[in-house]
Scaffold this motif. Sequence first.
Motif, PDB file in Angstrom:
ATOM      1  N   MET A 194       9.281   4.678  85.520  1.00 34.56           N
ATOM      2  CA  MET A 194       7.883   4.713  85.957  1.00 34.56           C
ATOM      3  C   MET A 194       7.105   5.779  85.178  1.00 34.56           C
ATOM      4  O   MET A 194       5.932   5.597  84.857  1.00 34.56           O
ATOM      5  N   HIS A 195       7.779   6.880  84.848  1.00 32.46           N
ATOM      6  CA  HIS A 195       7.142   7.897  84.010  1.00 32.46           C
ATOM      7  C   HIS A 195       6.851   7.317  82.622  1.00 32.46           C
ATOM      8  O   HIS A 195       5.776   7.538  82.059  1.00 32.46           O
ATOM      9  N   ALA A 196       7.800   6.556  82.086  1.00 28.31           N
ATOM     10  CA  ALA A 196       7.615   5.938  80.769  1.00 28.31           C
ATOM     11  C   ALA A 196       6.456   4.943  80.806  1.00 28.31           C
ATOM     12  O   ALA A 196       5.638   4.901  79.877  1.00 28.31           O
ATOM     13  N   LEU A 197       6.349   4.174  81.875  1.00 28.24           N
ATOM     14  CA  LEU A 197       5.235   3.223  82.013  1.00 28.24           C
ATOM     15  C   LEU A 197       3.910   3.969  82.085  1.00 28.24           C
ATOM     16  O   LEU A 197       2.947   3.612  81.398  1.00 28.24           O
ATOM     17  N   GLU A 235       6.109  -4.724  91.737  1.00 30.96           N
ATOM     18  CA  GLU A 235       4.835  -4.466  92.422  1.00 30.96           C
ATOM     19  C   GLU A 235       4.366  -3.030  92.190  1.00 30.96           C
ATOM     20  O   GLU A 235       3.186  -2.782  91.965  1.00 30.96           O
ATOM     21  N   LYS A 236       5.300  -2.095  92.241  1.00 29.02           N
ATOM     22  CA  LYS A 236       4.956  -0.694  91.977  1.00 29.02           C
ATOM     23  C   LYS A 236       4.436  -0.524  90.549  1.00 29.02           C
ATOM     24  O   LYS A 236       3.439   0.164  90.314  1.00 29.02           O
ATOM     25  N   ALA A 237       5.090  -1.187  89.609  1.00 27.30           N
ATOM     26  CA  ALA A 237       4.682  -1.102  88.205  1.00 27.30           C
ATOM     27  C   ALA A 237       3.318  -1.757  87.992  1.00 27.30           C
ATOM     28  O   ALA A 237       2.455  -1.218  87.281  1.00 27.30           O
ATOM     29  N   LYS A 238       3.088  -2.904  88.619  1.00 25.45           N
ATOM     30  CA  LYS A 238       1.790  -3.585  88.486  1.00 25.45           C
ATOM     31  C   LYS A 238       0.665  -2.743  89.087  1.00 25.45           C
ATOM     32  O   LYS A 238      -0.429  -2.675  88.524  1.00 25.45           O
ATOM     33  N   LEU A 280      -4.132   2.801  86.360  1.00 27.44           N
ATOM     34  CA  LEU A 280      -4.320   3.597  85.146  1.00 27.44           C
ATOM     35  C   LEU A 280      -5.036   2.865  84.011  1.00 27.44           C
ATOM     36  O   LEU A 280      -5.604   3.505  83.136  1.00 27.44           O
ATOM     37  N   GLN A 281      -4.986   1.550  84.019  1.00 24.90           N
ATOM     38  CA  GLN A 281      -5.536   0.790  82.888  1.00 24.90           C
ATOM     39  C   GLN A 281      -5.955  -0.590  83.402  1.00 24.90           C
ATOM     40  O   GLN A 281      -5.250  -1.568  83.220  1.00 24.90           O
ATOM     41  N   GLN A 282      -7.127  -0.649  84.056  1.00 19.54           N
ATOM     42  CA  GLN A 282      -7.533  -1.871  84.750  1.00 19.54           C
ATOM     43  C   GLN A 282      -7.659  -3.100  83.862  1.00 19.54           C
ATOM     44  O   GLN A 282      -7.450  -4.216  84.308  1.00 19.54           O
ATOM     45  N   ASP A 283      -8.021  -2.938  82.610  1.00 24.33           N
ATOM     46  CA  ASP A 283      -8.301  -4.096  81.773  1.00 24.33           C
ATOM     47  C   ASP A 283      -7.114  -4.574  80.934  1.00 24.33           C
ATOM     48  O   ASP A 283      -7.249  -5.486  80.137  1.00 24.33           O
ATOM     49  N   VAL A 284      -5.942  -3.995  81.120  1.00 26.30           N
ATOM     50  CA  VAL A 284      -4.793  -4.416  80.332  1.00 26.30           C
ATOM     51  C   VAL A 284      -4.218  -5.709  80.917  1.00 26.30           C
ATOM     52  O   VAL A 284      -4.164  -5.891  82.134  1.00 26.30           O
ATOM     53  N   LYS A 285      -3.838  -6.620  80.027  1.00 29.45           N
ATOM     54  CA  LYS A 285      -3.213  -7.872  80.443  1.00 29.45           C
ATOM     55  C   LYS A 285      -1.740  -7.586  80.731  1.00 29.45           C
ATOM     56  O   LYS A 285      -1.048  -7.000  79.903  1.00 29.45           O
ATOM     57  N   VAL A 286      -1.277  -7.985  81.906  1.00 29.22           N
ATOM     58  CA  VAL A 286       0.099  -7.698  82.321  1.00 29.22           C
ATOM     59  C   VAL A 286       0.854  -8.998  82.554  1.00 29.22           C
ATOM     60  O   VAL A 286       0.368  -9.885  83.242  1.00 29.22           O
ATOM     61  N   GLU A 287       2.034  -9.091  81.960  1.00 26.59           N
ATOM     62  CA  GLU A 287       2.968 -10.177  82.227  1.00 26.59           C
ATOM     63  C   GLU A 287       4.208  -9.568  82.863  1.00 26.59           C
ATOM     64  O   GLU A 287       4.509  -8.394  82.651  1.00 26.59           O
ATOM     65  N   VAL A 288       4.919 -10.368  83.631  1.00 27.50           N
ATOM     66  CA  VAL A 288       6.099  -9.883  84.345  1.00 27.50           C
ATOM     67  C   VAL A 288       7.285 -10.786  84.041  1.00 27.50           C
ATOM     68  O   VAL A 288       7.153 -12.000  84.018  1.00 27.50           O
ATOM     69  N   ARG A 289       8.414 -10.162  83.797  1.00 31.48           N
ATOM     70  CA  ARG A 289       9.671 -10.896  83.601  1.00 31.48           C
ATOM     71  C   ARG A 289      10.748 -10.216  84.436  1.00 31.48           C
ATOM     72  O   ARG A 289      10.905  -9.003  84.381  1.00 31.48           O
ATOM     73  N   VAL A 290      11.480 -11.016  85.207  1.00 32.71           N
ATOM     74  CA  VAL A 290      12.661 -10.542  85.929  1.00 32.71           C
ATOM     75  C   VAL A 290      13.810 -11.392  85.433  1.00 32.71           C
ATOM     76  O   VAL A 290      13.777 -12.615  85.551  1.00 32.71           O
ATOM     77  N   GLU A 291      14.789 -10.732  84.848  1.00 35.14           N
ATOM     78  CA  GLU A 291      15.933 -11.442  84.262  1.00 35.14           C
ATOM     79  C   GLU A 291      17.226 -10.896  84.862  1.00 35.14           C
ATOM     80  O   GLU A 291      17.297  -9.739  85.276  1.00 35.14           O
ATOM     81  N   ASN A 292      18.250 -11.724  84.896  1.00 34.53           N
ATOM     82  CA  ASN A 292      19.557 -11.332  85.412  1.00 34.53           C
ATOM     83  C   ASN A 292      20.494 -10.975  84.269  1.00 34.53           C
ATOM     84  O   ASN A 292      20.494 -11.647  83.244  1.00 34.53           O
ATOM     85  N   GLY A 293      21.262  -9.910  84.478  1.00 36.27           N
ATOM     86  CA  GLY A 293      22.284  -9.552  83.495  1.00 36.27           C
ATOM     87  C   GLY A 293      22.334  -8.062  83.249  1.00 36.27           C
ATOM     88  O   GLY A 293      21.589  -7.279  83.836  1.00 36.27           O
TER      89      GLY A 293
END
Length: 174
Positions: free
Chosen positions: A22-25, A91-94, A100-113
Motif C-alpha cells: 500500500m505504501h508502494a501504491l 477495495e482498499k487500493a481502489k 490520491l489521484q481521482q482522474d487516473v484510470k484503474v483496472e483490477v486483476r485478481v489471479e491465482n497462483g
Amino acid sequence: MADVAESERRILVAVDEGEESMHALSWCLKNVVSQNSKDTLILLYAKPPRAVYTALDGTGRREDPSGYLFSSDILAAMEKYGAEVAVCVIEKAKKMCKDLQQDVKVEVRVENGDPRDVICQMAEQLGADVLVMGSHGYGLIKRAFLGSVSNHCAQNVKCPVLIVKKPKTNAFSK
C-alpha cells in the motif's frame, strides 16, 4: 518532457495485505502517475495457492473417513476467506487511488497462483510499461529462507521494475 506526460503508460502495481504494497501504491500515485495523463494503473492481487494437506490424520490412519484433516466444508470456507481478502485488498487500493489521484484510470486483476509467477506473467501478458511493488525489507537470512518476490520479479520481468521500500519508523522519534 511533454512526451512523457502525453504517452499512455500501463503501470502494473502488485498489491497484497501488507503495508509495504500500500505504501508502494501511494508512492506510485504521488510520484509516477502524471496529473491529467492517459496512464492506466493496473492493480494486481495474486491469491496464493491453497496449501496442500495430506489425507492422513495425526495418527497416520487413512482407512477411517474421519482421518481426513479438512472436510470439503472447511476447504470451501478457506477458499471463501481467500476471496474476501482479495476483495478487501482491492477495495482498499481502489479507494487510495480515488483519494490520491481521482482522474487516473484503474483496472483490477485478481489471479491465482504463486505471487512470483503471477506478477511476472501478468507484467508480460498485460504489456506493462513499468512494474511497481513494495519490499518487505527482509534481511539476508530471512530472504534466503522465505525468498523475495520483488527480487524474483526484478530478475525475470522484461519491463522496468520499481521497488519501493517503506521507511522504517523509529520508536524514539515522535
